[in-house]
Design a protein around this motif. Sequence first.
Motif: not given
Length: 336
Positions: A26, A51-52, A54-55, A58-61
């Motif tokens: 990302t 933080v990025l 970790e996101s 979790h496929e959160a970005v």
Amino acid sequence: MKLASLKDGSRDGKLVVVNDRLTYCTEATHIAATLQAALDDWEHAAPKLQVLSESLSHEAVPMIRFHEHDALSPLPRAYQWADGSAYVNHVELVRKARGATMPDSFWTDPLMYQGGSDTFLSPRDPIRMPDPAWGIDMEGEIAVITGDVPMGVSADEARDFIRLVMLVNDVSLRGLIPGELGKGFGFFQSKPSSAFSPVAVTPDVLGDAWKGGKLHLPLHVDLNGEPFGRANGGIDMTFDFGRLIAHAAKSRALGAGTIIGSGTVSNKLNGGPGKSLADGGAGYSCIAELRMIETIEHGEAKTPFLKSGDTVRIEMQDTGGHSIFGAIEQTVETAA
């Protein structure tokens, strides 16, 4: 976390965070446009990048596929590239092969040279040289990237300034080295552009394999698809990275983004010179070391240096067999 610089048409690429399995990434340009920019502001940038990361896990970005062929070296150019010779076994063999004794100080004071850092090769770029008679060789090594290091730092303190770890192919031109060293002024033409692994990682990613400023895992070096070396980075490393950084910072501060190399990873066997993988040893991380042993044992070197069409692959895997840094894979080509 794992960081990379993707090709975007600029000299320094764009910074991305890569997931643990090196399959997705990302963009991190809203935090720092480039890896060097992140290193310059590490105190503020690193927590945001973590933080990025970790996101991303979790496929959160937003994500895109990570392709190693699209990566530049993590630092496509650096303010400083200093390569040590932490594996004194390698140095000892070099001198023994040419009948020279090794000063005792080599075991207590690291060797180090300052290499060209303005044009690093991408990890999948070819090695282009106009003359194979120059003796083209690979050197599989481990390297660290530092933050700002104060002058006079101790070895113990220096380990705290290690920001990232990566691999390197320190390309060497063996046929040009004797003439240069004979002048008494060190390497220049004999050390062309090096290439680094697609990804650089923070030391915490390495877990128990990172101890005492050393990386205790085998370095996989393949030549033309065949295993050539599996020397362990934590074995026979006389000077750990803390010691190498302290050596470089003895008389000057080091700027953030300084790269420090380990030198050729080299293991002994039963207290003597290393052996090939076929003979039960750990193999070699460069051709020169094999040629030195051939010279010592048989009176002459038989293995040729790299020629056009030869392909070198350098990689390191975790205990589960997964690539940590991605692979340096380069084919030798004849330059126009």
